[in-house]
Design a protein around this motif. Structure first.
Motif, PDB file in Angstrom:
ATOM      1  N   ALA A   8       6.266   0.244  -1.797  1.00  0.00           N
ATOM      2  CA  ALA A   8       5.923  -0.749  -2.037  1.00  0.00           C
ATOM      3  C   ALA A   8       6.538  -1.032  -3.452  1.00  0.00           C
ATOM      4  O   ALA A   8       7.127  -0.209  -3.865  1.00  0.00           O
ATOM      5  CB  ALA A   8       4.671  -0.356  -2.687  1.00  0.00           C
ATOM      6  N   VAL A   9       6.603  -2.668  -3.622  1.00  0.00           N
ATOM      7  CA  VAL A   9       7.621  -3.262  -4.246  1.00  0.00           C
ATOM      8  C   VAL A   9       6.510  -3.770  -5.781  1.00  0.00           C
ATOM      9  O   VAL A   9       6.329  -4.787  -5.642  1.00  0.00           O
ATOM     10  CB  VAL A   9       8.195  -4.058  -4.458  1.00  0.00           C
ATOM     11  CG1 VAL A   9       8.897  -4.681  -5.526  1.00  0.00           C
ATOM     12  CG2 VAL A   9      10.406  -3.226  -3.599  1.00  0.00           C
ATOM     13  N   THR A  10       5.530  -2.635  -5.735  1.00  0.00           N
ATOM     14  CA  THR A  10       5.125  -2.922  -7.141  1.00  0.00           C
ATOM     15  C   THR A  10       3.472  -3.122  -5.975  1.00  0.00           C
ATOM     16  O   THR A  10       4.057  -2.927  -4.926  1.00  0.00           O
ATOM     17  CB  THR A  10       4.300  -4.339  -7.674  1.00  0.00           C
ATOM     18  OG1 THR A  10       4.185  -5.073  -6.797  1.00  0.00           O
ATOM     19  CG2 THR A  10       5.948  -4.404  -8.617  1.00  0.00           C
ATOM     20  N   ASN A  11       2.156  -2.608  -6.606  1.00  0.00           N
ATOM     21  CA  ASN A  11       0.964  -2.533  -5.514  1.00  0.00           C
ATOM     22  C   ASN A  11       0.025  -3.468  -5.775  1.00  0.00           C
ATOM     23  O   ASN A  11      -0.774  -3.430  -5.496  1.00  0.00           O
ATOM     24  CB  ASN A  11       0.832  -1.049  -5.383  1.00  0.00           C
ATOM     25  CG  ASN A  11       1.595   0.067  -5.648  1.00  0.00           C
ATOM     26  OD1 ASN A  11       1.933   1.158  -6.697  1.00  0.00           O
ATOM     27  ND2 ASN A  11       1.371   0.248  -4.651  1.00  0.00           N
ATOM     28  N   GLN A  12       1.361  -4.767  -5.840  1.00  0.00           N
ATOM     29  CA  GLN A  12       0.407  -6.156  -5.670  1.00  0.00           C
ATOM     30  C   GLN A  12       0.910  -7.125  -4.605  1.00  0.00           C
ATOM     31  O   GLN A  12       1.710  -6.401  -4.237  1.00  0.00           O
ATOM     32  CB  GLN A  12       0.414  -6.431  -7.180  1.00  0.00           C
ATOM     33  CG  GLN A  12       0.180  -6.116  -8.836  1.00  0.00           C
ATOM     34  CD  GLN A  12      -1.279  -5.953  -8.722  1.00  0.00           C
ATOM     35  OE1 GLN A  12      -1.806  -6.689  -8.071  1.00  0.00           O
ATOM     36  NE2 GLN A  12      -1.948  -4.914  -8.906  1.00  0.00           N
ATOM     37  N   PRO A  13      -0.486  -8.189  -5.010  1.00  0.00           N
ATOM     38  CA  PRO A  13       0.155  -8.802  -3.177  1.00  0.00           C
ATOM     39  C   PRO A  13       1.455  -9.908  -4.162  1.00  0.00           C
ATOM     40  O   PRO A  13       1.671 -10.285  -5.007  1.00  0.00           O
ATOM     41  CB  PRO A  13      -0.906 -10.089  -3.116  1.00  0.00           C
ATOM     42  CG  PRO A  13      -2.202  -9.008  -4.211  1.00  0.00           C
ATOM     43  CD  PRO A  13      -1.276  -7.381  -4.957  1.00  0.00           C
ATOM     44  N   HIS A  14       2.632  -9.705  -3.555  1.00  0.00           N
ATOM     45  CA  HIS A  14       3.475 -10.722  -3.543  1.00  0.00           C
ATOM     46  C   HIS A  14       4.035 -11.093  -2.119  1.00  0.00           C
ATOM     47  O   HIS A  14       3.469 -10.815  -1.101  1.00  0.00           O
ATOM     48  CB  HIS A  14       4.377 -10.481  -4.995  1.00  0.00           C
ATOM     49  CG  HIS A  14       5.544  -9.120  -4.512  1.00  0.00           C
ATOM     50  ND1 HIS A  14       6.444  -9.129  -4.427  1.00  0.00           N
ATOM     51  CD2 HIS A  14       5.002  -7.778  -4.647  1.00  0.00           C
ATOM     52  CE1 HIS A  14       6.646  -7.794  -3.816  1.00  0.00           C
ATOM     53  NE2 HIS A  14       5.975  -7.378  -4.415  1.00  0.00           N
ATOM     54  N   SER A  15       4.910 -11.243  -2.367  1.00  0.00           N
ATOM     55  CA  SER A  15       6.258 -13.042  -1.359  1.00  0.00           C
ATOM     56  C   SER A  15       6.858 -11.484  -0.811  1.00  0.00           C
ATOM     57  O   SER A  15       7.260 -10.113  -2.235  1.00  0.00           O
ATOM     58  CB  SER A  15       6.726 -13.079  -1.509  1.00  0.00           C
ATOM     59  OG  SER A  15       8.656 -13.621  -1.098  1.00  0.00           O
ATOM     60  N   TYR A  55       0.901  -1.395   0.231  1.00  0.00           N
ATOM     61  CA  TYR A  55      -0.314   0.359   0.416  1.00  0.00           C
ATOM     62  C   TYR A  55       1.331   0.862   0.101  1.00  0.00           C
ATOM     63  O   TYR A  55       0.157   2.514  -0.537  1.00  0.00           O
ATOM     64  CB  TYR A  55      -1.111   0.114   1.394  1.00  0.00           C
ATOM     65  CG  TYR A  55      -2.005  -1.427   1.281  1.00  0.00           C
ATOM     66  CD1 TYR A  55      -3.263  -1.390  -0.023  1.00  0.00           C
ATOM     67  CD2 TYR A  55      -1.588  -2.272   1.908  1.00  0.00           C
ATOM     68  CE1 TYR A  55      -3.619  -2.581   0.279  1.00  0.00           C
ATOM     69  CE2 TYR A  55      -2.743  -3.450   2.480  1.00  0.00           C
ATOM     70  CZ  TYR A  55      -3.454  -3.296   1.396  1.00  0.00           C
ATOM     71  OH  TYR A  55      -3.729  -4.915   1.585  1.00  0.00           O
ATOM     72  N   GLY A  56       1.921   1.542  -0.028  1.00  0.00           N
ATOM     73  CA  GLY A  56       3.019   1.633   0.548  1.00  0.00           C
ATOM     74  C   GLY A  56       3.101   3.479  -1.285  1.00  0.00           C
ATOM     75  O   GLY A  56       3.024   2.572  -2.554  1.00  0.00           O
ATOM     76  N   GLU A  57       4.344   4.010  -1.892  1.00  0.00           N
ATOM     77  CA  GLU A  57       4.683   4.358  -1.891  1.00  0.00           C
ATOM     78  C   GLU A  57       5.765   3.317  -2.995  1.00  0.00           C
ATOM     79  O   GLU A  57       6.427   2.689  -2.630  1.00  0.00           O
ATOM     80  CB  GLU A  57       5.691   5.878  -1.606  1.00  0.00           C
ATOM     81  CG  GLU A  57       4.792   7.390  -1.295  1.00  0.00           C
ATOM     82  CD  GLU A  57       5.519   8.361  -0.906  1.00  0.00           C
ATOM     83  OE1 GLU A  57       5.981   9.093  -1.086  1.00  0.00           O
ATOM     84  OE2 GLU A  57       6.327   7.757   0.144  1.00  0.00           O
ATOM     85  N   ARG A  58       5.750   4.091  -4.383  1.00  0.00           N
ATOM     86  CA  ARG A  58       6.378   2.784  -5.384  1.00  0.00           C
ATOM     87  C   ARG A  58       7.874   3.305  -4.516  1.00  0.00           C
ATOM     88  O   ARG A  58       8.129   3.663  -4.820  1.00  0.00           O
ATOM     89  CB  ARG A  58       5.916   3.438  -6.989  1.00  0.00           C
ATOM     90  CG  ARG A  58       5.038   3.330  -7.130  1.00  0.00           C
ATOM     91  CD  ARG A  58       4.363   3.718  -8.862  1.00  0.00           C
ATOM     92  NE  ARG A  58       4.943   4.666  -9.276  1.00  0.00           N
ATOM     93  CZ  ARG A  58       5.744   4.304 -10.843  1.00  0.00           C
ATOM     94  NH1 ARG A  58       4.941   4.242 -11.554  1.00  0.00           N
ATOM     95  NH2 ARG A  58       6.081   5.617 -10.896  1.00  0.00           N
ATOM     96  N   VAL A  59       8.487   1.746  -4.787  1.00  0.00           N
ATOM     97  CA  VAL A  59       9.984   2.075  -4.865  1.00  0.00           C
ATOM     98  C   VAL A  59      10.954   2.361  -5.674  1.00  0.00           C
ATOM     99  O   VAL A  59      11.955   4.024  -5.149  1.00  0.00           O
ATOM    100  CB  VAL A  59      10.677   0.041  -4.518  1.00  0.00           C
ATOM    101  CG1 VAL A  59      11.078  -0.078  -5.787  1.00  0.00           C
ATOM    102  CG2 VAL A  59      11.770   0.439  -3.787  1.00  0.00           C
ATOM    103  N   GLN A  60      10.490   2.894  -6.760  1.00  0.00           N
ATOM    104  CA  GLN A  60      11.579   3.776  -7.202  1.00  0.00           C
ATOM    105  C   GLN A  60      10.745   5.212  -7.705  1.00  0.00           C
ATOM    106  O   GLN A  60      12.344   5.972  -7.667  1.00  0.00           O
ATOM    107  CB  GLN A  60      11.032   2.643  -8.790  1.00  0.00           C
ATOM    108  CG  GLN A  60       9.775   3.351  -9.715  1.00  0.00           C
ATOM    109  CD  GLN A  60       8.856   2.118  -9.599  1.00  0.00           C
ATOM    110  OE1 GLN A  60       9.281   1.879  -8.088  1.00  0.00           O
ATOM    111  NE2 GLN A  60       7.285   2.004 -10.406  1.00  0.00           N
ATOM    112  N   ASP A  61      10.009   5.401  -6.671  1.00  0.00           N
ATOM    113  CA  ASP A  61       9.977   6.824  -5.797  1.00  0.00           C
ATOM    114  C   ASP A  61      11.179   7.557  -5.327  1.00  0.00           C
ATOM    115  O   ASP A  61      10.976   8.725  -5.208  1.00  0.00           O
ATOM    116  CB  ASP A  61       8.239   7.234  -6.494  1.00  0.00           C
ATOM    117  CG  ASP A  61       7.141   6.735  -7.551  1.00  0.00           C
ATOM    118  OD1 ASP A  61       8.262   6.635  -8.690  1.00  0.00           O
ATOM    119  OD2 ASP A  61       6.635   6.673  -7.501  1.00  0.00           O
TER     120      ASP A  61
END
Length: 184
Positions: free
Chosen positions: A129-136, A87-93
């Motif tokens: 967030a490393v993508t705003n998608q569910p993953h590991s 749910y966070g800000e994008r890591v690349q940003d």
């Protein structure tokens, strides 16, 4: 590995029996990708033992700790806090800003294991967030550490290793502390 202030990873939450492998992998990923230590919940003794064993056999420095005070660890941290969440800000940003701040302050990376209370989101300097998608969460930690260290962690050398993997295109080669090889 790095001359910057400390990087610690806090595993926030652990369900014995269900999270054993994932918690262990959080610790192993933290170690392999450049963190200085991992702090595990007090009920993750099996994970602690495994990560400590790998550190003994494959080298360090790397510290493995346990605590019953997860919230207090965050509250008492004297540096920046990053909470990894979809749910966070994008890591690349935000990676550049985090890297800049880490040059002068220790960094605590919080990796959730179960539902993380809202207080953790509030306590963090960054929710990332490393993508705003569910993953590991292990994948998220790996990508975040790689962004933080800009790939330098991939070439790190380990001190006091009983075993060292020798990179090669095919097969497995592990050299022990005496220089003897175990090849498969």
């Amino acid at each position: 590995m790095h001359e910057e202030p400390e990087v610690a990873v806090l595993r926030y939450g652990h369900r014995p029996g269900r999270d054993d492998r994932m918690t262990t992998h959080v610790g192993l990923t933290a170690r392999a990708l450049g963190a200085d230590r991992v702090i595990l919940p007090d009920n993750a003794s099996q994970s602690r033992a495994t990560v400590a064993d790998i550190t003994d056999r494959f080298g360090g420095p790397f510290e493995v700790e346990q605590t019953a005070e997860l919230d207090a660890t965050i509250d008492r941290w004297s540096g920046a806090v990053v909470h990894l969440t979809m749910y966070g800000e994008r890591v690349q940003d935000v990676a550049g800003d985090i890297r800049q701040r880490h040059r002068s302050e220790p960094l605590l990376i919080v990796v959730g294991g179960e539902k993380v209370p809202f207080e953790v989101y509030d306590a963090a300097d960054w929710n990332v967030a490393v993508t705003n998608q569910p993953h590991s969460e292990v994948a998220g930690l790996a990508v975040f550490l790689d962004r933080l260290f800009e790939g330098r962690e991939l070439a790190q050398e380990w001190e006091d290793a009983e075993n060292r993997v020798v990179p090669q295109a095919s097969g497995k080669r592990v050299v022990d502390g005496d220089g003897a090889a175990d090849e498969s």
